[in-house]
Design an enzyme around this catalytic site. Structure first.
Site, PDB file in Angstrom:
ATOM      1  CD  GLU A 291       0.148  -1.346   3.179  1.00 44.11           C
ATOM      2  OE1 GLU A 291       0.319  -2.302   2.399  1.00 44.11           O
ATOM      3  OE2 GLU A 291       0.264  -1.444   4.404  1.00 44.11           O
ATOM      4  CG  HIS A 315      -5.924  -5.646   1.312  1.00 49.80           C
ATOM      5  ND1 HIS A 315      -6.386  -6.295   2.436  1.00 49.80           N
ATOM      6  CD2 HIS A 315      -4.632  -5.323   1.580  1.00 49.80           C
ATOM      7  CE1 HIS A 315      -5.410  -6.355   3.338  1.00 49.80           C
ATOM      8  NE2 HIS A 315      -4.333  -5.768   2.840  1.00 49.80           N
ATOM      9  CD  GLU A 316      -2.316  -3.988  -0.859  1.00 50.34           C
ATOM     10  OE1 GLU A 316      -1.939  -3.234   0.063  1.00 50.34           O
ATOM     11  OE2 GLU A 316      -2.267  -5.239  -0.765  1.00 50.34           O
ATOM     12  CG  HIS A 319      -3.361  -1.070   3.708  1.00 48.53           C
ATOM     13  ND1 HIS A 319      -3.340  -1.291   5.070  1.00 48.53           N
ATOM     14  CD2 HIS A 319      -3.098  -2.278   3.135  1.00 48.53           C
ATOM     15  CE1 HIS A 319      -3.061  -2.583   5.295  1.00 48.53           C
ATOM     16  NE2 HIS A 319      -2.920  -3.199   4.131  1.00 48.53           N
ATOM     17  CD  GLU A 338      -2.069  -5.758   6.375  1.00 49.59           C
ATOM     18  OE1 GLU A 338      -3.072  -5.909   5.645  1.00 49.59           O
ATOM     19  OE2 GLU A 338      -1.048  -5.143   6.007  1.00 49.59           O
ATOM     20  CG  ASP A 393       8.232 -11.931   7.526  1.00 51.16           C
ATOM     21  OD1 ASP A 393       7.215 -11.320   7.177  1.00 51.16           O
ATOM     22  OD2 ASP A 393       8.817 -12.780   6.824  1.00 51.16           O
ATOM     23  CE1 TYR A 401      -3.024  -8.872   5.111  1.00 48.13           C
ATOM     24  CE2 TYR A 401      -1.654  -9.985   6.728  1.00 48.13           C
ATOM     25  CZ  TYR A 401      -1.782  -9.161   5.621  1.00 48.13           C
ATOM     26  OH  TYR A 401      -0.664  -8.626   5.040  1.00 48.13           O
TER      27      TYR A 401
END
Ligand code: BES
Ligand code: ZN
Length: 622
Positions: A291, A315-316, A319, A338, A393, A401
């Site tokens: 994003e 979705h992006e 953001h 998210e 990560d 999400y």
């Protein structure tokens, strides 16, 4: 609310009137103390970077960027040094704005956080200029050979900052709480176009590409791409960049983007970033989408030809509110980025394409989450995750999400859509251009929604939702009639009907994905062949279908899919696809050998984000 913020609020109308920019003015609240960020060496409550001026030349042969960055500072503690994050950077010199070179110390490299770069400041310094060059292995940068592009004639570069990679190409305070504005001058070889997550100002007299981002953003959103690029307009504020041979197909696929922006604005307030463009990158891009403000970076694997995968654009785009306008202050609060975004994405999809489509996507999303939960450690299943010293990560999964979105849908269910929408709008407006924590969310929720709704409050076990593993019993279930129709056909198949006898007329991508998910785990190669002859999965041009099919092909040892498997792994670098396919291969000793052989060939074509995951999975030892 402290005095400074009250003062700011009172002044806001005046500031708005004075600022002749689109949307809200760049709003700084440097007074707000930032929470501890375990993933940064910066000490922003002592000295904080507030503006970044980049001046870089790109050397595609050496795979380096070289030049300077000027960091403008807010000094709260005049005696404190400037603490920055750096990773693999070669620091050439540092000068202070009040004149002269400055002493600095580049600390040892921590495997997760990289190095601390400590700069001694002179009393009058309000900025420093760091001359530096990046290393060819800079994690944020992927330098592509011409052969890895669609055109094949020119090299390509893109950066990926989230979550803690920006420090590998720019020395700065790489913490999402430290919002900065930026400008940039980028020199690139002739014939290549540079684009950034910023306003494009064209080229200056000596040929550098100029950019300016006037709204304060977290450093992980500074992004650059450079290659042979063309542009097609979608609307007067939206368009798509891509390689020339891809750009028309990209424009056709993404033509609904303007409609999505309008729907998003109607739901949660004005789009505050001016333009919304996308760039379709070469297929080695490790994510579906990123994003980056004003310029979403996206994988070409969403170009299915039938708009079936444009949920990623929703979705992006979402953001631009959840994530870019209101940002997680630390990576422990990633679910605020998210989870809100998936919720918002589903609302946009419902508005633009109807509830039947968004119900399918919700049901598939929940199924993905449930599958993944079974494989995650308890700590990874928690929304407000305890990261400690781990890399952010390691907590990347469907949990922030889908579980995050389910929590928001649960609250919507309890209070009703109208009130929930007002609540969300207040969240975005009230925290615009701020970085927020889970505690901020709880405070806003309590004050704006739960305080006058004791019944809803009583039914909502927030501690269970935020701090415990697994999925609470009250997580909403979407039920899609279109997916139920698929299940009915699967029953017929189980009862002996041949694939070509099933009623699949008019099925859309999400229905095929349900079929591939809901068929029995173990199929024989013969059953796979029959399905393939009826439905042509191996030759599908839809990346989501191909990925799900290849996982099954590996499991069933269905060899007619081998060529496709090989081509897909060589060409596509999107981690979401690579991980399940390689994981399936690695389940047998013979498969693991095959995976390692393929990986040895493909690995130089993947981004560090993907190799970071796959090296572990495949016990890669260079
Ligand atoms: N911001 C993420 C990508 C990301 C997350 C990069 C964490 C680095 C660290 C982006 O918005 C995203 O979620 N992309 C998804 C797409 C989606 C439709 C869920 C992806 O890439 O698959
Ligand atoms: Zn996202």
């Amino acid at each position: 609310m402290n005095l400074a913020r009250i003062a700011l609020t009172a002044l806001l109308p005046l500031v708005c009137a004075l600022a002749a920019c689109q949307g809200a003015p760049p709003l700084f609240t440097p007074e707000r103390p930032l929470p501890m960020d375990e993933h940064s060496h910066a000490q922003p409550n002592r000295v904080r970077v507030r503006h970044v001026s980049l001046n870089l030349a790109l050397d595609f042969e050496a795979r380096r960027a070289e030049g300077a960055v000027r960091l403008e500072l807010v000094r709260k503690d005049p005696s404190a040094p400037l603490a920055l994050d750096a990773r693999g950077l070669e620091i050439l010199s540092i000068t202070g704005s009040s004149g002269g070179v400055r002493n600095y110390n580049l600390g040892a490299e921590d495997a997760v956080k990289g190095s601390a770069l400590l700069v001694e400041l002179a009393p009058q310094d309000t900025a420093v200029t760091i001359r530096y060059r990046t290393s060819p292995g800079a994690e944020a940068m992927q330098w592509l050979e011409p052969a890895q592009t669609a055109g094949g004639g020119k090299p390509f570069l893109f950066t990926q900052g989230q979550s803690i990679l920006t420090r590998s190409w720019i020395p700065l305070q790489d913490s999402p709480g430290v919002r900065i504005t930026y400008d940039a001058a980028i020199r690139a070889p002739a014939g290549l176009t540079a684009v950034m997550s910023a306003e494009q100002l064209g080229r200056d007299a000596d040929g550098a590409w100029r950019f300016r981002m006037e709204q304060p953003i977290p450093p992980y959103l500074i992004a650059l791409a450079c290659g042979e690029l063309a542009f097609r307009e979608i609307s007067n504020r939206s368009g798509v960049w891509a390689e020339p041979s891809v750009v028309q197909a990209a424009r056709d696929e993404l033509v609904d983007t303007e409609m999505m922006i309008q729907c998003a604005e109607a739901l949660f307030g004005p789009y505050r970033w001016g333009r919304y463009d996308l760039i379709i990158l070469p297929p080695s891009f490790p994510f579906g989408g990123m994003e980056n403000p004003r310029l979403t970076f996206a994988t070409p694997t969403i170009l299915a030809g039938d708009k079936s995968l444009v949920g990623l654009v929703a979705h992006e785009l979402a953001h631009s509110w959840s994530g870019n306008l209101v940002t997680n202050a630390t990576w422990r609060d990633f679910w605020l980025n998210e989870g809100f975004t998936v919720y918002f994405e589903q609302r946009i999809m419902e508005e633009v394409y109807g509830a039947a489509r968004s119900d399918m996507e919700k049901q598939l999303g929940r199924a993905d989450l449930e599958h993944e939960l079974a494989a995650l450690e308890p700590w990874q299943q928690v929304l407000h995750v305890e990261l400690g010293a781990r890399h952010p990560d390691e907590a990347f999964s469907q949990v922030p999400y889908e579980k995050g979105a389910l929590l928001l849908r649960r609250i919507e269910q309890l209070v009703g859509r109208k009130d929930f929408d007002r609540f969300l709008r207040g969240w975005f407006d009230g925290h615009a251009f701020e970085s927020v924590t889970t505690a901020d969310f709880l405070e806003h929720l309590e004050r704006e929604l739960l305080a006058d709704r004791p019944e809803a409050a009583q039914k909502l076990d927030l501690a269970r939702w935020l701090r415990e593993p697994g999925l609470p019993d009250d997580a909403p279930r979407a039920s899609s009639a279109l997916l139920a129709a698929v299940d009915a056909q699967i029953e017929r198949w189980k009862a002996g009907a041949a694939p070509q006898e099933l009623d699949t007329q008019g099925w859309v991508t999400q229905q095929w994905l349900r079929l591939l998910d809901a068929l029995p785990e173990q199929l024989t190669a013969e059953q796979m062949g029959a399905l393939d002859r009826a439905f042509n999965f191996t030759s599908s041009g839809n990346s989501e279908i191909v990925c799900a099919w290849l996982v099954r092909a590996v499991r069933a040892d269905y060899r007619p899919a081998d060529a496709k498997l090989h081509a897909f792994l060589m060409n596509v670098g999107r981690r979401k696809f690579l991980k399940p396919i390689y994981t399936e291969l690695a389940k047998t000793p013979e498969g693991l050998r095959r995976a390692q052989e393929l990986y040895a060939k493909a690995r130089p074509r993947y981004h560090s984000v993907s190799t970071g995951t796959l090296d572990k999975l495949l016990a890669w030892r260079g």
